[in-house]
Design a protein around this motif. Structure first.
Motif, short mmCIF file in Angstrom:
data_model
loop_
_atom_site.label_atom_id
_atom_site.label_comp_id
_atom_site.label_asym_id
_atom_site.label_seq_id
_atom_site.Cartn_x
_atom_site.Cartn_y
_atom_site.Cartn_z
N ARG A 120 42.03 43.77 59.42
CA ARG A 120 43.44 43.44 59.29
C ARG A 120 44.32 44.68 59.40
O ARG A 120 43.96 45.76 58.93
CB ARG A 120 43.69 42.77 57.94
N VAL A 121 45.49 44.50 60.01
CA VAL A 121 46.47 45.58 60.15
C VAL A 121 47.83 45.06 59.68
O VAL A 121 48.24 43.95 60.05
CB VAL A 121 46.58 46.05 61.62
N VAL A 122 48.51 45.85 58.86
CA VAL A 122 49.86 45.51 58.40
C VAL A 122 50.77 46.71 58.66
O VAL A 122 50.46 47.82 58.25
CB VAL A 122 49.88 45.16 56.90
N VAL A 123 51.87 46.46 59.38
CA VAL A 123 52.80 47.53 59.79
C VAL A 123 54.23 47.05 59.56
O VAL A 123 54.57 45.92 59.90
CB VAL A 123 52.60 47.89 61.28
N ARG B 253 48.85 40.83 52.56
CA ARG B 253 48.60 40.53 53.98
C ARG B 253 47.34 41.23 54.50
O ARG B 253 46.81 40.87 55.55
CB ARG B 253 49.81 40.94 54.83
N LEU B 254 46.85 42.23 53.76
CA LEU B 254 45.63 42.94 54.17
C LEU B 254 44.37 42.14 53.85
O LEU B 254 43.30 42.43 54.39
CB LEU B 254 45.55 44.30 53.49
N ALA B 255 44.48 41.16 52.96
CA ALA B 255 43.33 40.35 52.54
C ALA B 255 42.19 41.24 52.07
O ALA B 255 41.04 41.09 52.49
CB ALA B 255 42.89 39.44 53.68
N PHE C 143 46.96 50.06 56.90
CA PHE C 143 48.30 49.74 56.40
C PHE C 143 49.26 50.87 56.75
O PHE C 143 48.90 52.06 56.65
CB PHE C 143 48.25 49.58 54.87
N GLN C 144 50.47 50.51 57.18
CA GLN C 144 51.52 51.50 57.40
C GLN C 144 52.86 50.84 57.14
O GLN C 144 53.20 49.83 57.75
CB GLN C 144 51.49 52.02 58.85
N PHE C 145 53.62 51.43 56.23
CA PHE C 145 54.94 50.89 55.98
C PHE C 145 55.96 52.01 55.83
O PHE C 145 55.76 52.96 55.06
CB PHE C 145 54.98 50.03 54.71
N PHE D 254 48.40 41.56 61.80
CA PHE D 254 47.53 40.94 62.80
C PHE D 254 46.07 41.28 62.51
O PHE D 254 45.76 42.18 61.73
CB PHE D 254 47.91 41.37 64.22
N THR D 255 45.22 40.50 63.14
CA THR D 255 43.78 40.75 63.09
C THR D 255 43.37 41.44 64.39
O THR D 255 43.88 41.09 65.47
CB THR D 255 43.01 39.42 62.93
#
Length: 341
Positions: free
Chosen positions: A206-209, A101-103, A179-181, A265-266
């Motif tokens: 890009r942001v993935v949480v 999802r980070l592309a 990125f944060q998970f 999200f972008t």
């Protein structure tokens, strides 16, 4: 910490540039020393890892988090796979899908917040193909030390620093992706975390949480009750109310047995763009902007009814008719101090 990063890091909170003092350097690595801001704030470097935790005297949730995780890296790695086993998921496949999802592309600069023992860091570093740069941040030293050892064993590199998720030690627009998970529920200031994420991510980045949070349709089931008896975090609310206004193309999904949310999200700039100035057809007329900014005091119902009849007879919108009348009357009063006939 590589010596070249002294000019990159910033004092958390103030954003001031830093100066290196009392440094012990081995090759290109600063093993120990201090980073000093112009206001006197001091951030120590120990074991090659700068400590940017701010405020420096933590309380509340962050203090509890450090106390819980420091010294538990081995236990964390031992028991975390049980989550994936519970739902029949393959951990590596799930983590690879999240990183998708980070592309990411080679050469990008990426930040992982709450990087922990590196279970996601390794895959992210691999995707950068040795040409990008990964910064791993966490609030617990033992977790980052385990992370550093993991990446070294895999032949991967990253930059490590201790910091609070709501006070990041980086300049504005520093990263292509963040990125944060698995950590949002531990953050004392979730809104502050999202503000910082947007601040340090370039526009278009890009942001993935993601973290535990049972979807609403499962919360009253035996499935949910069984899980939350052991881990109450599955009852945590979604952080949607804290999402930044800069979030664009937002996607929300549930993963790992439908018990963890994943938001991606972008990053945009400010509020979303929109055309508020085209004429709206119909009896009311006007534009979105004039309807919002040009509101006047209300009139009596019978007056409004007469206005609608007059507008229809003239064949123009109510906006055009009222705008002309109000402007003409206002100009008349300003000119000679008298109301029109």
């Amino acid at each position: 910490m590589r010596a070249e990063l002294v000019s990159f890091y910033r004092a958390p909170g103030s954003g001031q540039a830093l100066t290196l003092r009392d440094a012990v350097v081995e090759g290109e690595e600063v093993v120990s020393g201090s980073l000093i801001a112009s206001d006197g704030a001091r951030f120590p470097i120990e074991g090659g890892m700068p400590n940017f935790i701010w405020p420096q005297s933590l309380g509340g949730r962050e203090k509890e988090t450090i106390s819980f995780y420091d010294g538990r890296a081995d236990v964390y790695d031992q028991y975390l796979p049980l989550t994936f086993r519970t739902f029949g998921e393959k951990e590596e496949e799930v983590r690879e899908a999240m990183a998708d999802r980070l592309a990411l592309k080679p050469g990008m600069t990426v930040l992982e917040i709450g990087a922990g023992t590196g279970r996601d860091s390794e895959g992210i570093a691999r995707r950068l193909a040795g040409t990008g740069r990964l910064f791993c941040q966490d609030i617990a030293r033992s977790m980052l030390e385990r992370n550093r050892a993991r990446l070294a064993a895999a032949g991967q590199q990253a930059e490590f620093s201790l910091a609070s998720a709501s006070y990041l030690p980086f300049p504005d627009r520093s990263f292509d992706a963040v990125f944060q998970f698995g950590g949002v529920g531990e953050f004392g200031d979730i809104a502050g975390f999202f503000r910082e994420v947007v601040r340090v991510t370039r526009v278009g980045g890009r942001v993935v949480v993601g973290d535990e949070s049972m979807p609403p349709w499962l919360r009253k089931t035996t499935f949910a009750k069984t899980l939350t008896l052991t881990n109450a975090q599955f009852n945590a609310p979604l952080p949607l109310e804290h999402m930044p206004i800069e979030a664009r193309q937002v996607n929300l999904r549930w993963i790992i047995g439908g018990t963890f949310y994943l938001l991606d999200f972008t990053v945009g700039e400010g509020e979303p763009p929109a055309d508020f100035d085209f004429p709206i057809p119909g009896p009311r007329g006007g534009t979105y902007r004039t309807r919002y900014l040009g509101q006047l005091e209300g009139v009596k119902p019978e007056t409004k009814a007469l206005a609608m009849q007059a507008r229809e007879k003239l064949g123009i919108s109510l906006h055009d008719w009222l705008d002309a009348i109000v402007r003409r009357e206002a100009e008349q009063v300003l000119k000679d101090g008298k109301q029109g006939a």
